[in-house]
Design a protein around this motif. Structure first.
Motif, PDB file in Angstrom:
ATOM      1  N   MET A   1       0.900  -1.304   0.119  1.00 36.29           N
ATOM      2  CA  MET A   1       0.113   0.030   0.131  1.00 36.29           C
ATOM      3  C   MET A   1       0.927   1.352   0.075  1.00 36.29           C
ATOM      4  N   THR A   2       0.577   1.973  -0.912  1.00 35.01           N
ATOM      5  CA  THR A   2       1.531   3.546  -1.086  1.00 35.01           C
ATOM      6  C   THR A   2       0.687   4.168  -0.084  1.00 35.01           C
ATOM      7  N   SER A   3       1.624   5.157   0.505  1.00 38.90           N
ATOM      8  CA  SER A   3       1.559   6.195   1.479  1.00 38.90           C
ATOM      9  C   SER A   3       1.164   7.634   1.064  1.00 38.90           C
ATOM     10  N   ILE A   4       0.612   8.511   1.660  1.00 36.01           N
ATOM     11  CA  ILE A   4       0.626   9.955   1.335  1.00 36.01           C
ATOM     12  C   ILE A   4       1.916  10.689   1.006  1.00 36.01           C
ATOM     13  N   ARG A   5       2.918  10.193   2.048  1.00 35.09           N
ATOM     14  CA  ARG A   5       4.300  10.614   2.032  1.00 35.09           C
ATOM     15  C   ARG A   5       5.100  10.143   0.622  1.00 35.09           C
ATOM     16  N   GLU A   6       4.831   9.020   0.082  1.00 37.72           N
ATOM     17  CA  GLU A   6       5.137   8.552  -1.211  1.00 37.72           C
ATOM     18  C   GLU A   6       4.691   9.157  -2.350  1.00 37.72           C
ATOM     19  N   GLU A   7       3.272   9.449  -2.186  1.00 37.49           N
ATOM     20  CA  GLU A   7       2.656   9.841  -3.609  1.00 37.49           C
ATOM     21  C   GLU A   7       2.307  11.167  -3.516  1.00 37.49           C
ATOM     22  N   MET A   8       2.513  11.953  -2.409  1.00 43.87           N
ATOM     23  CA  MET A   8       2.215  13.439  -2.358  1.00 43.87           C
ATOM     24  C   MET A   8       3.643  14.078  -2.043  1.00 43.87           C
ATOM     25  N   PHE A  43       1.887  15.208   9.922  1.00 43.21           N
ATOM     26  CA  PHE A  43       1.590  13.807   9.127  1.00 43.21           C
ATOM     27  C   PHE A  43       1.608  12.628  10.422  1.00 43.21           C
ATOM     28  N   PRO A  44       0.590  12.765  11.182  1.00 47.27           N
ATOM     29  CA  PRO A  44       0.555  12.088  12.488  1.00 47.27           C
ATOM     30  C   PRO A  44       0.572  10.373  12.010  1.00 47.27           C
ATOM     31  N   THR A  45       1.583   9.863  12.888  1.00 52.24           N
ATOM     32  CA  THR A  45       1.594   8.293  12.468  1.00 52.24           C
ATOM     33  C   THR A  45       0.662   7.588  13.725  1.00 52.24           C
ATOM     34  N   ASP A  46      -0.054   8.199  14.648  1.00 47.85           N
ATOM     35  CA  ASP A  46      -0.589   7.657  15.776  1.00 47.85           C
ATOM     36  C   ASP A  46      -2.048   8.338  15.619  1.00 47.85           C
ATOM     37  N   SER A  47      -2.677   8.363  14.354  1.00 45.58           N
ATOM     38  CA  SER A  47      -3.881   8.909  14.231  1.00 45.58           C
ATOM     39  C   SER A  47      -4.958   8.364  13.186  1.00 45.58           C
ATOM     40  N   SER A  48      -5.968   8.369  12.791  1.00 42.60           N
ATOM     41  CA  SER A  48      -6.739   7.634  11.988  1.00 42.60           C
ATOM     42  C   SER A  48      -6.579   8.837  10.794  1.00 42.60           C
ATOM     43  N   TYR A  49      -5.837   9.955  10.876  1.00 46.62           N
ATOM     44  CA  TYR A  49      -5.772  10.756   9.867  1.00 46.62           C
ATOM     45  C   TYR A  49      -4.423  10.733   9.411  1.00 46.62           C
ATOM     46  N   PRO A  50      -3.887  10.589   7.979  1.00 46.70           N
ATOM     47  CA  PRO A  50      -2.556  10.851   7.908  1.00 46.70           C
ATOM     48  C   PRO A  50      -2.176  12.199   7.447  1.00 46.70           C
ATOM     49  N   TYR A  51      -2.924  13.161   7.663  1.00 45.00           N
ATOM     50  CA  TYR A  51      -2.707  14.603   7.580  1.00 45.00           C
ATOM     51  C   TYR A  51      -3.723  15.504   8.616  1.00 45.00           C
ATOM     52  N   TYR A  52      -2.998  16.273   9.087  1.00 45.20           N
ATOM     53  CA  TYR A  52      -3.585  17.191  10.033  1.00 45.20           C
ATOM     54  C   TYR A  52      -2.963  18.321  10.173  1.00 45.20           C
ATOM     55  N   GLN A  53      -4.094  19.535   9.749  1.00 46.15           N
ATOM     56  CA  GLN A  53      -3.624  21.151   9.865  1.00 46.15           C
ATOM     57  C   GLN A  53      -4.344  21.647  10.892  1.00 46.15           C
ATOM     58  N   THR A  54      -3.656  22.574  11.616  1.00 48.15           N
ATOM     59  CA  THR A  54      -4.478  23.637  12.437  1.00 48.15           C
ATOM     60  C   THR A  54      -4.059  24.968  11.937  1.00 48.15           C
ATOM     61  N   ASN A  55      -5.144  25.721  11.728  1.00 49.53           N
ATOM     62  CA  ASN A  55      -4.869  27.138  11.445  1.00 49.53           C
ATOM     63  C   ASN A  55      -5.130  27.953  12.581  1.00 49.53           C
ATOM     64  N   ARG A  56      -4.547  29.023  12.837  1.00 50.32           N
ATOM     65  CA  ARG A  56      -4.645  30.076  13.669  1.00 50.32           C
ATOM     66  C   ARG A  56      -4.712  31.339  13.257  1.00 50.32           C
TER      67      ARG A  56
END
Length: 148
Positions: A1-8, A43-56
């Motif tokens: 399985m390819t990952s977001i880090r490999e394909e983006m 790009f959290p490894t311990d989350s159900s989301y492979p990407y997480y962005q916080t905007n302040r």
């Protein structure tokens, strides 16, 4: 399985903290809003989301806002489906990401964002084009620098 880090790989170059300024202008170039920003792209490894962005965001009058954007990954694209927005981001070349999104509950509005990262990975330029009922109504101009 390819990952977001490999394909983006361009998206991965955005990992970290960014500070900058958002300037919203009407179609004639008149400034409607200006505020400072601090974004964190992870790009959290311990989350159900492979990407997480916080905007302040912070305005000169002291107003502050903060939003979280967890993203899922499939088909070489990043997908957002939060309480606030629905959208998709994909890479178009070695420096550019396109993000198309809409605010939930705001009928007839869509935003189209172009995100460009510098070759040194320390600067970003972003533009949003706001469409309401298919008509361009404003733009957001964003200039950011990686926090060091």
């Amino acid at each position: 399985m390819t990952s977001i880090r490999e394909e983006m790989p361009v998206l991965v170059r955005h990992e970290g903290d960014w500070v900058g300024t958002y300037i919203v202008v009407d179609t004639q170039g008149n400034i409607l809003d200006r505020h400072e920003s601090h974004l964190t792209c992870e790009f959290p490894t311990d989350s159900s989301y492979p990407y997480y962005q916080t905007n302040r965001y912070t305005w000169a009058d002291g107003k502050k806002e903060e939003y979280a954007f967890p993203g899922t990954y499939r088909d070489k694209a990043l997908w957002f489906d939060t309480e606030r927005v629905d959208g998709k981001a994909w890479e178009v070349d070695d420096f550019t990401i396109i993000l198309r999104f809409s605010y939930k509950g705001v009928l007839g509005m869509s935003l189209h964002e172009m995100i460009q990262i510098s070759p040194c990975n320390n600067y970003r330029a972003r533009t949003w084009h706001w469409f309401e009922d298919n008509k361009l109504t404003r733009r957001t101009l964003i200039q950011e620098e990686r926090m060091r």
